[in-house]
Design a protein around this motif. Sequence first.
Motif, PDB file in Angstrom:
ATOM      1  N   TYR A  34       0.841  -1.207   0.000  1.00 18.61           N
ATOM      2  CA  TYR A  34       0.000   0.000   0.000  1.00 18.61           C
ATOM      3  C   TYR A  34       0.871   1.249   0.000  1.00 18.61           C
ATOM      4  O   TYR A  34       0.571   2.219  -0.706  1.00 18.61           O
ATOM      5  N   ALA A  76      -7.143  -3.250   8.666  1.00 17.49           N
ATOM      6  CA  ALA A  76      -8.214  -3.782   7.807  1.00 17.49           C
ATOM      7  C   ALA A  76      -9.313  -2.739   7.599  1.00 17.49           C
ATOM      8  O   ALA A  76      -9.830  -2.592   6.485  1.00 17.49           O
ATOM      9  N   PHE A  77      -9.653  -1.999   8.663  1.00 19.47           N
ATOM     10  CA  PHE A  77     -10.664  -0.952   8.515  1.00 19.47           C
ATOM     11  C   PHE A  77     -10.172   0.209   7.658  1.00 19.47           C
ATOM     12  O   PHE A  77     -10.976   0.884   7.021  1.00 19.47           O
ATOM     13  N   MET A  79      -8.277  -0.215   5.063  1.00 18.00           N
ATOM     14  CA  MET A  79      -8.269  -0.704   3.680  1.00 18.00           C
ATOM     15  C   MET A  79      -9.675  -0.853   3.110  1.00 18.00           C
ATOM     16  O   MET A  79      -9.854  -0.837   1.896  1.00 18.00           O
ATOM     17  N   ALA A  80     -10.682  -1.012   3.960  1.00 19.36           N
ATOM     18  CA  ALA A  80     -12.050  -1.208   3.471  1.00 19.36           C
ATOM     19  C   ALA A  80     -12.560  -0.038   2.620  1.00 19.36           C
ATOM     20  O   ALA A  80     -13.172  -0.274   1.563  1.00 19.36           O
ATOM     21  N   PRO A  81     -12.326   1.219   2.998  1.00 23.39           N
ATOM     22  CA  PRO A  81     -12.780   2.307   2.118  1.00 23.39           C
ATOM     23  C   PRO A  81     -12.085   2.318   0.762  1.00 23.39           C
ATOM     24  O   PRO A  81     -12.678   2.762  -0.226  1.00 23.39           O
ATOM     25  N   GLU A  82     -10.870   1.813   0.713  1.00 21.29           N
ATOM     26  CA  GLU A  82     -10.178   1.735  -0.585  1.00 21.29           C
ATOM     27  C   GLU A  82     -10.951   0.842  -1.553  1.00 21.29           C
ATOM     28  O   GLU A  82     -11.045   1.135  -2.744  1.00 21.29           O
ATOM     29  N   VAL A  83     -11.473  -0.265  -1.025  1.00 27.79           N
ATOM     30  CA  VAL A  83     -12.267  -1.168  -1.874  1.00 27.79           C
ATOM     31  C   VAL A  83     -13.555  -0.468  -2.326  1.00 27.79           C
ATOM     32  O   VAL A  83     -13.938  -0.547  -3.497  1.00 27.79           O
ATOM     33  N   ILE A  84     -14.201   0.229  -1.413  1.00 28.16           N
ATOM     34  CA  ILE A  84     -15.453   0.923  -1.753  1.00 28.16           C
ATOM     35  C   ILE A  84     -15.210   2.020  -2.790  1.00 28.16           C
ATOM     36  O   ILE A  84     -15.956   2.149  -3.766  1.00 28.16           O
ATOM     37  N   ALA A  99      -8.717  -5.103  -3.126  1.00 34.57           N
ATOM     38  CA  ALA A  99      -9.284  -6.336  -2.573  1.00 34.57           C
ATOM     39  C   ALA A  99      -8.187  -7.260  -2.065  1.00 34.57           C
ATOM     40  O   ALA A  99      -8.333  -7.878  -0.998  1.00 34.57           O
ATOM     41  N   LEU A 102      -6.866  -5.767   1.187  1.00 36.41           N
ATOM     42  CA  LEU A 102      -7.825  -5.991   2.260  1.00 36.41           C
ATOM     43  C   LEU A 102      -7.785  -7.445   2.731  1.00 36.41           C
ATOM     44  O   LEU A 102      -7.812  -7.719   3.933  1.00 36.41           O
ATOM     45  N   VAL A 106      -7.018  -8.901   6.402  1.00 38.62           N
ATOM     46  CA  VAL A 106      -7.937  -9.825   7.083  1.00 38.62           C
ATOM     47  C   VAL A 106      -7.162 -11.042   7.582  1.00 38.62           C
ATOM     48  O   VAL A 106      -7.396 -11.532   8.701  1.00 38.62           O
TER      49      VAL A 106
END
Length: 161
Positions: A34, A76-77, A79-84, A99, A102, A106
């Motif tokens: 990242y 992990a939290f 990275m989640a907005p990056e996926v969204i 993905a 993330l 995980v």
Amino acid sequence: MDFKYLQDFFWPSIKDVESAKKAAEQGFMAAILYLILSVGGVLSAQPQKLLDILIVALCGYLAKRKQSRIAAVVGAFMMAPEVIFSLQGGDMLRLLTAAILLLLFVNAVRGTFLYHRYAKAAATRPTVEVLPPEPPAEDTEPRGQTGEEQKAGSGDDRTKP
């Protein structure tokens, strides 16, 4: 083609302390990736993203070095907005990269939580030390025939009244 290696990389089986450590190291790997992928964006147009990059890098480092559960969950939290955002943007390469990162975080979460569970179980397990049998003690007095020692003190040599 054998996909077992890919399956073990993207979803490793965690069965002991060592495999939990290896899974937690994936958070560090995700943080480094990242960092590398985001430096170009920070230098060009998004300096506000620098704090996010530093937090993710710190989370990956702590997940690997200290087996920190909080750091793995925060990573992990983060990275989640990056996926969204990549879903909204429609860029498939960015979506795939986000993905994978993330998923690596995980795995770090799984690894850190299971590491602490296995380490606690190993610490409470009593250790049993198995000692070799002791050699028989050597008597300094020679033994007589069977029963001679018992006859001498048994009272058979007493006179009868």
